[in-house]
Design an enzyme around this catalytic site. Structure first.
Site: not given
Length: 617
Positions: A331, A360
């Site tokens: 993330d 990400e």
């Protein structure tokens, strides 16, 4: 009299005697165990307990060297570094001695699984199926509410509350997922999020070594991974190194102030991560973007602290070794320290050479995103070592392209042609994660009314599953689930119909889906099953042509086999001259995989409105 006096003295000394012979209270040991025979012989063990920093530390172990004991500002922590280069699997004791007080902490060094380092990662032969565990299926209602956890309610009518989905629910539907034709499942974070609210999404971790008990146990997750692998499904685990939850013990009782950016004080990030590669960026803006916090309840780790970096790196390796996962999705990758994240990717690759990590990288264009991929020419001489990045700009283009009319110079499918023509900026274009939507964006269909147009769906899926990259499907896309981000993130993550015992409609069963949902499901399933094991799509070179009369044509070729795709990007029939495409048309006819009919390819080809031809040679 003397006896009474002695008795009184003993009573007065009892509290002190208790302190002499009592053991320290150890609240956390991280990691909880480890393995012998890892490529990196160093092991960090973080100990958390009441005023343990004054202890002398020793080991009762065979061929394990205690290299370093590091005290933190907080007397409740010790950080140990062990050398395991000569160690065999064993149980041993970590001994803390404070005066006459001695505490023994049992620790296990396990035997590695056979071929543990050969775990197979995901790649362009795979298709990932993204699941938010709280919203997919509730297989064990007894774990919906756990006494003592801070968010103690379940309310399926509240988009931002917990709904009760869990690992057992996913396990119960592995056959459905495998039958659809995807080859991997990516789970939003399953580690403990013991927060007061909003814990359902998983992005505020409070214990990096523990599955959230409302999802299940560590053992249940390992079992899910094993069962998924047995059905031909890889498992990708979501992780967050940039920040944790504010109820994480590491933040509530910080080892040292420098474990967190701004010494644990909330400073909001600007979200302007382009500053990290901007040649003109100010030092101030770089710092605010990277060191700033996402929210007040998500304190930002300082990965420049070597103890923090090692703690995070080890936690990921622990899950790979323990559960046998096949990949990690990291993330908010660009918000963390570049050098530390590069070190992490390298460390994982050294232990597991076939493993894959996707970061990400939510940035506005392909130039910025390419900076974060391994071997990027733009980042040189730095190297992120990150194999896969997320292609957000392509997602944006796809969400527009199939709604518009296509001309030879702009709009519609020309967007896709023009965007892919810029792949020169990427070091590894085949290792881009491609997707129509995910848990943070509007779904591909924003409203149920929009789903009446299946041409859009079919063209988008065909392109996604035949162009370069590693495709990802968001759960529910196969049954036309719709949502608009303007209505809040909670509604982007609606419950899968039929995932709960009392649901009135069960869309896991074709008999309960609408005819349109079944048409959508069957179309996706047909493409996915065809794509599975297809080397032309997994490994083939991409060649494309500029749209002609609104028709976009491209080829995937591997060895002596090829697939050619024709997409009509207009709402009217188009007839195109085939002469310009002779270099990719080795025969005068071909089999269309969608209609299962022969298509003549002599001089011209007529394509009805929004038609698709998927031709195999």
């Amino acid at each position: 009299m003397k006896r009474n006096l002695l008795f009184i003295i003993l009573l007065l000394l009892l509290p002190g005697l208790h302190q002499v012979f009592a053991t320290s209270t150890i609240k956390k040991v991280a990691p909880t165990f480890w393995w012998a025979g890892m490529k990196n012989p160093e092991l960090q063990i973080l100990l958390y307990g009441d005023r343990i920093s004054s202890a002398d530390v020793s080991l009762s172990a065979d061929n394990i060297t205690l290299q370093e004991v590091v005290k933190q500002e907080n007397p409740n922590y010790l950080v140990l570094y062990l050398d395991l280069s000569k160690a065999a699997p064993q149980n041993f004791d970590i001994i803390l001695k404070q005066g006459k007080k001695q505490t023994k902490i049992p620790y296990e060094l396990k035997q590695r699984r056979p071929n543990a380092s050969a775990v197979e990662g995901f790649d362009s032969s795979d298709v990932l199926y993204l699941i938010m565990p709280d919203r997919f299926a509730n297989g064990n209602p007894s774990n919906d509410i756990i006494p003592g956890m801070l968010e103690g309610n379940v309310d399926r009518n509240e988009p931002f509350a917990r709904h009760g989905g869990d690992l057992k629910g996913i396990e119960n539907h592995l056959d459905y997922i495998a039958d659809l034709g995807v080859t991997s499942i990516w789970l939003n974070p399953i580690q403990e999020n013991d927060m007061k609210e909003g814990s359902y999404h998983g992005y505020a971790i409070t214990d990096y070594y523990q599955v959230d008990r409302r999802f299940g146990s560590n053992e249940e997750f390992r079992k899910l991974t094993q069962e998924a692998n047995a059905k031909g499904l890889k498992v990708v685990m979501d992780m967050i190194f940039n920040h944790c939850g504010s109820d994480n013990y590491l933040f509530k009782d910080m080892p040292s102030k420098d474990w967190f950016n701004f010494e644990g004080n909330y400073v909001q990030t600007s979200f302007k991560t382009a500053t990290q590669m901007d040649p003109y960026a100010s030092d101030y803006e770089k710092k605010i973007a990277i060191d700033g916090w996402f929210t007040l309840t998500m304190p930002d780790f300082n990965q420049r602290n070597r103890h923090v970096a090692t703690y995070l790196i080890q936690s990921s390796i622990w899950w790979i070794e323990y559960a046998g996962i096949n990949g990690i999705r990291q993330d908010t990758h660009p918000y963390a320290d570049f050098d530390m994240m590069a070190r992490w990717c390298k460390a994982v690759n050294e232990e597991y050479p076939k493993f894959n990590i996707v970061g990400e990288t939510w940035l506005g264009n392909n130039v910025l995103i390419s900076y974060w991929q391994k071997d990027s020419r733009l980042a040189y001489p730095k190297n992120s070592n990150l194999p896969t990045v997320m292609d957000f700009p392509l997602m944006e283009e796809m969400n527009k392209a199939f709604d518009e009319e296509t001309t030879e110079w702009n709009g519609g499918l020309f967007r896709l042609y023009e965007y892919l023509s810029q792949d020169i900026v990427y070091s590894h274009p085949m290792s881009l994660l491609t997707f129509l939507d995910n848990h943070d964006t509007s779904r591909f269909y924003r409203s149920e009314a929009d789903t009446k147009n299946l041409d859009r769906y079919k063209q988008a899926l065909t392109f996604l599953l035949t162009t370069r990259g590693i495709p990802q499907i968001y759960y529910g896309t196969e049954i036309l689930m719709a949502a608009d981000k303007a209505n809040g993130d909670g509604l982007l993550r609606c419950d899968f119909p039929g995932g709960w015992p009392n649901d009135t409609k069960n869309c896991f069963d074709a008999a309960n889906r609408t005819p349109q949902q079944n048409e959508a499901f069957s179309f996706m399933q047909k493409l996915l099953q065809w794509r599975k094991g297809n080397e032309v799509i997994a490994k083939g070179q991409l060649k494309h042509f500029a749209p002609n009369k609104g028709v976009y044509v491209y080829e995937r070729k591997y060895g002596d086999k090829s697939v050619v795709v024709f997409l009509n990007g207009n709402d009217r029939e188009q007839t195109i001259d085939l002469v310009p495409y002779q270099e990719i048309l080795p025969a005068s006819s071909a089999f269309d995989l969608l209609t299962e009919k022969k298509v003549e390819l002599r001089n011209e080809l007529t394509l009805p409105s929004r038609e698709i031809y998927l031709l195999s040679f």
